[in-house]
Scaffold this active site. Structure first.
Site, PDB file in Angstrom:
ATOM      1  N   ASP A   1      38.371  77.682  24.802  1.00 24.43           N
ATOM      2  CA  ASP A   1      38.995  77.122  25.759  1.00 24.43           C
ATOM      3  C   ASP A   1      39.492  75.550  25.083  1.00 24.43           C
ATOM      4  OD1 ASP A   1      40.466  75.969  28.015  1.00 24.43           O
ATOM      5  OD2 ASP A   1      39.537  76.288  29.244  1.00 24.43           O
TER       6      ASP A   1
ATOM      7  N   TYR B   1      55.172  68.153  29.476  1.00 23.02           N
ATOM      8  CA  TYR B   1      55.057  68.845  28.510  1.00 23.02           C
ATOM      9  C   TYR B   1      55.469  68.180  28.046  1.00 23.02           C
ATOM     10  CZ  TYR B   1      55.780  72.593  24.387  1.00 23.02           C
ATOM     11  OH  TYR B   1      56.237  73.334  23.835  1.00 23.02           O
TER      12      TYR B   1
ATOM     13  N   GLY C   1      46.680  83.553  18.680  1.00 22.92           N
ATOM     14  CA  GLY C   1      46.905  85.184  19.299  1.00 22.92           C
ATOM     15  C   GLY C   1      48.214  85.552  19.733  1.00 22.92           C
TER      16      GLY C   1
ATOM     17  N   SER D   1      53.436  65.632  26.944  1.00 21.42           N
ATOM     18  CA  SER D   1      51.799  66.126  25.761  1.00 21.42           C
ATOM     19  C   SER D   1      51.628  65.875  25.174  1.00 21.42           C
ATOM     20  CB  SER D   1      51.707  67.494  26.673  1.00 21.42           C
ATOM     21  OG  SER D   1      52.184  68.180  26.583  1.00 21.42           O
ATOM     22  N   LYS D   2      53.119  66.403  24.463  1.00 18.79           N
ATOM     23  CA  LYS D   2      53.830  66.241  23.350  1.00 18.79           C
ATOM     24  C   LYS D   2      54.090  64.896  22.411  1.00 18.79           C
ATOM     25  CE  LYS D   2      53.220  70.758  22.926  1.00 18.79           C
ATOM     26  NZ  LYS D   2      52.432  71.157  21.704  1.00 18.79           N
TER      27      LYS D   2
ATOM     28  N   ASP E   1      41.549  82.006  20.359  1.00 21.64           N
ATOM     29  CA  ASP E   1      42.473  81.296  21.048  1.00 21.64           C
ATOM     30  C   ASP E   1      41.981  82.210  22.691  1.00 21.64           C
ATOM     31  OD1 ASP E   1      45.943  82.634  21.532  1.00 21.64           O
ATOM     32  OD2 ASP E   1      44.970  82.614  23.249  1.00 21.64           O
TER      33      ASP E   1
ATOM     34  N   THR F   1      59.392  83.391  20.927  1.00 22.04           N
ATOM     35  CA  THR F   1      58.210  83.383  20.852  1.00 22.04           C
ATOM     36  C   THR F   1      57.748  84.109  22.879  1.00 22.04           C
ATOM     37  OG1 THR F   1      57.058  81.047  21.808  1.00 22.04           O
ATOM     38  CG2 THR F   1      56.956  81.931  19.548  1.00 22.04           C
TER      39      THR F   1
ATOM     40  N   GLY G   1      45.708  78.814  19.343  1.00 21.44           N
ATOM     41  CA  GLY G   1      46.948  80.311  19.810  1.00 21.44           C
ATOM     42  C   GLY G   1      46.826  80.710  19.108  1.00 21.44           C
TER      43      GLY G   1
ATOM     44  N   GLY H   1      52.274  84.295  19.027  1.00 24.19           N
ATOM     45  CA  GLY H   1      53.647  82.999  18.793  1.00 24.19           C
ATOM     46  C   GLY H   1      53.721  82.362  17.404  1.00 24.19           C
TER      47      GLY H   1
HETATM   48  P1  NAP Z   1      53.261  81.221  22.951  1.00 24.38           P
HETATM   49  O1  NAP Z   1      53.285  81.794  22.068  1.00 24.38           O
HETATM   50  O2  NAP Z   1      52.489  80.874  24.245  1.00 24.38           O
HETATM   51  O3  NAP Z   1      51.305  81.247  22.553  1.00 24.38           O
HETATM   52  C1  NAP Z   1      50.176  80.030  22.390  1.00 24.38           C
HETATM   53  C2  NAP Z   1      49.561  80.839  22.675  1.00 24.38           C
HETATM   54  O4  NAP Z   1      48.073  79.765  22.956  1.00 24.38           O
HETATM   55  C3  NAP Z   1      49.029  81.727  23.390  1.00 24.38           C
HETATM   56  O5  NAP Z   1      47.561  82.892  23.123  1.00 24.38           O
HETATM   57  C4  NAP Z   1      48.125  80.714  24.433  1.00 24.38           C
HETATM   58  O6  NAP Z   1      47.367  82.274  25.728  1.00 24.38           O
HETATM   59  C5  NAP Z   1      46.758  79.938  24.114  1.00 24.38           C
HETATM   60  N1  NAP Z   1      46.888  78.921  24.961  1.00 24.38           N
HETATM   61  C6  NAP Z   1      46.620  78.571  26.012  1.00 24.38           C
HETATM   62  N2  NAP Z   1      46.149  77.791  26.233  1.00 24.38           N
HETATM   63  C7  NAP Z   1      44.964  77.576  25.698  1.00 24.38           C
HETATM   64  C8  NAP Z   1      43.762  77.197  25.840  1.00 24.38           C
HETATM   65  N3  NAP Z   1      43.501  76.243  26.594  1.00 24.38           N
HETATM   66  N4  NAP Z   1      42.577  77.948  24.217  1.00 24.38           N
HETATM   67  C9  NAP Z   1      43.014  78.536  23.768  1.00 24.38           C
HETATM   68  N5  NAP Z   1      44.759  79.401  23.813  1.00 24.38           N
HETATM   69  C10 NAP Z   1      44.915  78.699  24.445  1.00 24.38           C
HETATM   70  O7  NAP Z   1      53.130  79.831  22.891  1.00 24.38           O
HETATM   71  P2  NAP Z   1      53.933  79.709  21.447  1.00 24.38           P
HETATM   72  O8  NAP Z   1      55.525  78.830  21.402  1.00 24.38           O
HETATM   73  O9  NAP Z   1      53.783  80.232  19.930  1.00 24.38           O
HETATM   74  O10 NAP Z   1      53.479  78.007  21.241  1.00 24.38           O
HETATM   75  C11 NAP Z   1      53.068  77.405  20.198  1.00 24.38           C
HETATM   76  C12 NAP Z   1      52.853  75.750  20.312  1.00 24.38           C
HETATM   77  O11 NAP Z   1      53.799  75.377  20.058  1.00 24.38           O
HETATM   78  C13 NAP Z   1      52.127  75.416  21.567  1.00 24.38           C
HETATM   79  O12 NAP Z   1      52.013  74.271  21.129  1.00 24.38           O
HETATM   80  C14 NAP Z   1      53.569  74.997  21.878  1.00 24.38           C
HETATM   81  O13 NAP Z   1      54.137  74.238  22.619  1.00 24.38           O
HETATM   82  C15 NAP Z   1      54.590  74.557  20.096  1.00 24.38           C
HETATM   83  N6  NAP Z   1      56.081  74.849  20.361  1.00 24.38           N
HETATM   84  C16 NAP Z   1      56.869  76.143  20.975  1.00 24.38           C
HETATM   85  C17 NAP Z   1      58.545  76.082  20.265  1.00 24.38           C
HETATM   86  C18 NAP Z   1      58.863  77.280  20.820  1.00 24.38           C
HETATM   87  O14 NAP Z   1      59.795  77.417  21.253  1.00 24.38           O
HETATM   88  N7  NAP Z   1      58.029  78.614  20.990  1.00 24.38           N
HETATM   89  C19 NAP Z   1      58.641  74.349  20.705  1.00 24.38           C
HETATM   90  C20 NAP Z   1      58.568  73.821  20.605  1.00 24.38           C
HETATM   91  C21 NAP Z   1      57.556  73.954  20.723  1.00 24.38           C
HETATM   92  P3  NAP Z   1      47.969  83.119  26.824  1.00 24.38           P
HETATM   93  O15 NAP Z   1      48.542  83.953  26.363  1.00 24.38           O
HETATM   94  O16 NAP Z   1      46.059  83.197  27.304  1.00 24.38           O
HETATM   95  O17 NAP Z   1      48.643  81.356  27.753  1.00 24.38           O
END
Ligand code: NAP
Length: 256
Positions: free
Chosen positions: A68, A163, A18, A166-167, A40, A198, A16, A20
């Site tokens: 993936d 979600y 790439g 999963s978490k 990513d 993000t 991930g 956030g």
């Molecule tokens: P994000 O900006 O959407 O980044 C997630 C990245 O993971 C994206 O680049 C996405 O690619 C990539 N990804 C998705 N599916 C994938 C796969 N099958 N294989 C490889 N890469 C994949 O999200 P984020 O907010 O930074 O979240 C990062 C982590 O923190 C996640 O696990 C999320 O659940 C967790 N989290 C986030 C928050 C929040 O408030 N933001 C809160 C709690 C937990 P695509 O762009 O192609 O989808």
């Protein structure tokens, strides 16, 4: 103040990477001296992250790899590519890839439940397992596995049955991994972000965001860099006596 360089000569992989939180983690680990593999499914955004990574020494080399995480084959290929490139497995592994497919429980399609579990939970399992196996096979004396859960895994959230399940699973997986892998010097810890700005949260309606923000004692959403700071601590020897824990990075959301 100069950034600490606690991770000189470490090799890290960040799924991930790439976007956030994952991108901020790549940048922070690189700024502390680690060589970083940005992994990513989105090739373009992984390359964009790669462009931003700093270098302290000649030996510090970064790369981007498309993966993936929900596919065993793809994850094993990632670890093989890393070992061919660096002649060692990564000693720091951060599983930050994640997705949402929100819908109320009564309406949620089975397919959307499965998709989220496949990426968030199974993806974390596959990467953790592949990297740990490689570390054990290489006879490495230490490693730091860092998973990304969510505060939502503890308290639930409307529209996020898939979600939050999963978490919660990621936390249980991490604690078990910590118990099983400590004998190999591999520590496993989980970060539980609250609401972080993000692309994932950009999708949430403004009205919902302001309601959620009003519940945060520190009064604002978090920044990806604030999660990355904790990640760098867990990756470094500063946390050498910490394993099997979950650390909330949530501005005090749901204290007690
Ligand atoms: P994000 O900006 O959407 O980044 C997630 C990245 O993971 C994206 O680049 C996405 O690619 C990539 N990804 C998705 N599916 C994938 C796969 N099958 N294989 C490889 N890469 C994949 O999200 P984020 O907010 O930074 O979240 C990062 C982590 O923190 C996640 O696990 C999320 O659940 C967790 N989290 C986030 C928050 C929040 O408030 N933001 C809160 C709690 C937990 P695509 O762009 O192609 O989808």
């Amino acid at each position: 103040m100069a950034a600490p360089t606690r991770l000189l000569s470490r090799l890290a992989v960040v799924s991930g990477g790439g976007s956030g939180i994952g991108r901020a983690v790549c940048q922070r680990l690189a700024s502390e001296g680690a060589s970083v593999v940005v992994a990513d499914r989105n090739e373009e955004s992984a390359s964009q992250t790669l462009e931003t990574l700093s270098r302290h020494s000649k030996g510090q080399e970064h790369m981007a790899v498309t993966v993936d995480v929900s596919s065993r084959e793809s994850v094993e290929k990632l670890v093989t590519i890393i070992q061919c490139q660096y002649f060692q497995p990564p000693s720091v592994c951060v599983s930050a890839a994640g997705i949402t497919q929100d819908e109320f429980l009564l309406k949620m399609e089975e397919e959307d439940f499965d998709k989220v579990i496949q990426v968030n939970l199974k993806g974390t399992f596959l990467l953790t397992q592949a990297v740990s196996k490689a570390l054990v096979a290489a006879g490495a004396s230490k490693g730091s596995i860092i998973t990304v859960g969510s505060i939502v895994g503890k308290v639930g959230n409307l529209g996020q049955a898939n979600y939050s399940a999963s978490k919660a699973g990621v936390e249980g997986l991490t604690r078990t991994a910590a118990k099983e892998l400590s004998r190999y010097g591999i520590r496993c810890n989980c970060i539980l972000p609250g609401f972080i700005t993000t692309p994932m949260t950009d999708k949430v309606p403004e009205k919902v965001i302001s309601k959620l923000t009003s519940m945060v004692p520190l009064g604002r959403m978090g920044e990806p860099a604030e999660v990355a700071d904790v990640c760098a601590f867990l990756a470094s020897d500063d946390s050498r006596y910490i394993t099997g824990v979950s650390i909330e990075v949530a501005g005090g959301l749901f204290i007690g």
